[in-house]
Motif scaffolding. Structure first.
Motif, PDB file in Angstrom:
ATOM      1  N   SER A  28       0.832  -1.204   0.000  1.00  0.00           N
ATOM      2  CA  SER A  28       0.000   0.000   0.000  1.00  0.00           C
ATOM      3  C   SER A  28       0.864   1.251   0.000  1.00  0.00           C
ATOM      4  O   SER A  28       0.607   2.207  -0.744  1.00  0.00           O
ATOM      5  CB  SER A  28      -0.932   0.001   1.211  1.00  0.00           C
ATOM      6  OG  SER A  28      -1.826  -1.098   1.165  1.00  0.00           O
ATOM      7  N   ALA A  38      -3.730   7.059   9.137  1.00  0.00           N
ATOM      8  CA  ALA A  38      -5.167   6.816   8.966  1.00  0.00           C
ATOM      9  C   ALA A  38      -5.463   6.279   7.565  1.00  0.00           C
ATOM     10  O   ALA A  38      -6.269   5.356   7.393  1.00  0.00           O
ATOM     11  CB  ALA A  38      -5.952   8.096   9.230  1.00  0.00           C
ATOM     12  N   GLU A  39      -4.795   6.849   6.563  1.00  0.00           N
ATOM     13  CA  GLU A  39      -4.989   6.368   5.191  1.00  0.00           C
ATOM     14  C   GLU A  39      -4.458   4.945   5.039  1.00  0.00           C
ATOM     15  O   GLU A  39      -5.052   4.114   4.342  1.00  0.00           O
ATOM     16  CB  GLU A  39      -4.277   7.304   4.209  1.00  0.00           C
ATOM     17  CG  GLU A  39      -4.934   8.666   4.091  1.00  0.00           C
ATOM     18  CD  GLU A  39      -4.090   9.649   3.307  1.00  0.00           C
ATOM     19  OE1 GLU A  39      -4.659  10.421   2.522  1.00  0.00           O
ATOM     20  OE2 GLU A  39      -2.848   9.636   3.477  1.00  0.00           O
ATOM     21  N   THR A  41      -4.359   2.720   7.417  1.00  0.00           N
ATOM     22  CA  THR A  41      -5.339   1.861   8.085  1.00  0.00           C
ATOM     23  C   THR A  41      -6.500   1.543   7.151  1.00  0.00           C
ATOM     24  O   THR A  41      -6.952   0.393   7.050  1.00  0.00           O
ATOM     25  CB  THR A  41      -5.867   2.551   9.356  1.00  0.00           C
ATOM     26  OG1 THR A  41      -4.794   2.756  10.264  1.00  0.00           O
ATOM     27  CG2 THR A  41      -6.934   1.704  10.035  1.00  0.00           C
ATOM     28  N   LYS A  42      -6.975   2.562   6.427  1.00  0.00           N
ATOM     29  CA  LYS A  42      -8.093   2.378   5.515  1.00  0.00           C
ATOM     30  C   LYS A  42      -7.720   1.473   4.347  1.00  0.00           C
ATOM     31  O   LYS A  42      -8.494   0.604   3.931  1.00  0.00           O
ATOM     32  CB  LYS A  42      -8.562   3.734   5.001  1.00  0.00           C
ATOM     33  CG  LYS A  42      -9.792   3.675   4.120  1.00  0.00           C
ATOM     34  CD  LYS A  42     -10.243   5.076   3.718  1.00  0.00           C
ATOM     35  CE  LYS A  42     -11.482   5.010   2.826  1.00  0.00           C
ATOM     36  NZ  LYS A  42     -11.928   6.382   2.425  1.00  0.00           N
ATOM     37  N   LEU A  43      -6.524   1.654   3.808  1.00  0.00           N
ATOM     38  CA  LEU A  43      -6.088   0.875   2.644  1.00  0.00           C
ATOM     39  C   LEU A  43      -5.857  -0.594   2.981  1.00  0.00           C
ATOM     40  O   LEU A  43      -6.167  -1.484   2.192  1.00  0.00           O
ATOM     41  CB  LEU A  43      -4.803   1.472   2.067  1.00  0.00           C
ATOM     42  CG  LEU A  43      -4.939   2.789   1.296  1.00  0.00           C
ATOM     43  CD1 LEU A  43      -3.564   3.369   1.001  1.00  0.00           C
ATOM     44  CD2 LEU A  43      -5.716   2.578   0.000  1.00  0.00           C
ATOM     45  N   GLY A  45      -6.967  -2.208   5.862  1.00  0.00           N
ATOM     46  CA  GLY A  45      -8.004  -2.836   6.660  1.00  0.00           C
ATOM     47  C   GLY A  45      -7.521  -3.311   8.012  1.00  0.00           C
ATOM     48  O   GLY A  45      -8.242  -4.013   8.735  1.00  0.00           O
ATOM     49  N   SER A  47      -6.296  -2.855  11.950  1.00  0.00           N
ATOM     50  CA  SER A  47      -6.644  -2.001  13.074  1.00  0.00           C
ATOM     51  C   SER A  47      -5.434  -1.168  13.484  1.00  0.00           C
ATOM     52  O   SER A  47      -4.279  -1.561  13.240  1.00  0.00           O
ATOM     53  CB  SER A  47      -7.101  -2.845  14.256  1.00  0.00           C
ATOM     54  OG  SER A  47      -6.009  -3.592  14.776  1.00  0.00           O
TER      55      SER A  47
END
Length: 387
Positions: A28, A38-39, A41-43, A45, A47
């Motif tokens: 990623s 944060a980005e 974490t989103k990419l 998945g 925690s």
């Protein structure tokens, strides 16, 4: 309530799970280059509790670099992480007639060291000497080695490559891997070119393609569903051996089709039409000559028809959707490419686009980067893996 105890999870499974998560973070970050936690974490998945120690580990290893806060439309700007391409180095080795070259590149494909030498002595010894010398103090960052050879490769062994002295199946991949202790991938040079064009060239926007490479011989690299296909014995793409011309005959490991329609064959015909030294670019010379010489124009027609016939034969079996012309075939001018496209279109059962490859000599390097990084991540089942 059941009194059957739940078996403890396997340490091997936990280790593999963490490796997959780690690779997800690396992949990623490599793709986005500059992003916040944060980005990330989103990419991925993952925690925050899982991601935080992984990010800390990757910063310590040099994969990620902490940068200042980025811009934010609302709230406090977030600290940014930048992927460091120099944290992953790969070695690309090319075996060519008369010479061996080795390039060290980062994950962007930027070359940081290069050496070329005459092909003499033991290949394995030369490779194992060049790579450590070129990498130097960054040996810990070397993720893999990709070796390109003009022959058939299977399980790290190369055969039918007489131009580089490898006729029988010598396990050069296994030998280099044992000496250097890192993943090694050995493949046909045209397969690496196809992988390179798919990763960073004229095939980066499609999942399926066929690369037709014309040089001393003629070979094809096939990518289907985003993966290079090698065949059961590593001989997929040896299209120079197709018996498309009843009168053509191969010899000494040279296929019948390539014996008649390779770059060497074109050079011989050009010299016969215009006596003198062999041109550096026989196809370009033929096109130029065809503008004033009827015999050259007639031979160019034959050549384009032959290459189109080869493409049609492949398309009827694998339906790649896109065909890339590489090597001497990429020297065709726009008019000649359009003529090949027309000949193909009138004969194939499905729409097929014909265009030039764009990476040229850099295709092998980009393919090697793709191979070596996949090998390091465990994504290439056909590689010679580290035991």
């Amino acid at each position: 309530m059941s009194d059957v105890a739940t078996p403890p999870s396997s340490p091997v499974s936990r280790e593999r799970s963490m490796q997959i998560k780690r690779q997800s973070v690396i992949s990623s970050a490599r793709q986005v280059r500059l992003l916040s936690r944060a980005e990330l974490t989103k990419l991925t998945g993952l925690s925050p509790a899982t991601l935080t120690p992984l990010v800390r580990e990757l910063i310590n290893e040099g994969y990620l670099i902490e940068r200042g806060p980025g811009t934010s439309r609302s709230g406090r700007p977030r600290a940014m992480l930048e992927f460091n391409p120099r944290a992953e180095l790969v070695a690309a080795v090319s075996l060519e007639p008369g010479r061996i070259s080795c390039e060290i590149a980062d994950s962007d494909g930027s070359v940081i060291a290069h050496r070329t030498a005459r092909l003499g002595g033991d290949i394995v010894e030369t490779v194992c000497q060049f790579i450590p010398e070129l990498v130097g103090e960054s040996m810990a960052a070397l993720r893999g080695v990709a070796i390109a050879a003009p022959g058939i490769s299977s399980g790290g062994a190369v055969r039918l490559a007489p131009s580089v002295g490898l006729v029988e199946g010598r396990p050069i991949g296994e030998s280099v891997q044992q000496r250097l202790g890192i993943p090694v991938v050995v493949d046909n040079d045209v397969n690496l070119m196809a992988a390179g064009e798919h990763a960073a060239g004229a095939g980066s926007d499609v999942a399926d393609l066929l690369l037709l490479h014309v040089a001393d011989g003629i070979g094809a690299g096939l990518v289907l569903d985003g993966q290079v296909r090698r065949g059961a014995a590593g001989a997929a793409g040896e299209v120079g051996f197709l018996p498309l011309d009843p009168t053509a005959r191969g010899h000494d490991g040279v296929g019948p089709f390539e014996a008649r329609w390779s770059e060497n064959a074109v050079a011989e015909r050009v010299v016969a039409l215009r006596p003198g030294r062999r041109p550096e670019s026989p196809v370009r010379a033929l096109i130029e000559l065809s503008r004033t010489e009827p015999d050259a124009a007639a031979y160019l027609d034959e050549l384009l028809a032959a290459w189109a016939r080869l493409i049609v034969s492949c398309v009827c079996v694998i339906d790649p959707g896109r065909v890339l012309l590489s090597g001497a075939a990429a020297e065709l001018d726009d008019d000649a490419v359009a003529r090949v496209q027309a000949l193909v279109t009138e004969s194939v059962p499905a729409a097929t686009e014909v265009r030039r490859a764009v990476l040229g000599d850099r295709a092998v390097l980009h393919g090697a980067v793709s191979y070596a990084l996949s090998a390091a991540a465990g994504g290439l089942p056909a590689l010679v893996a580290v035991p």
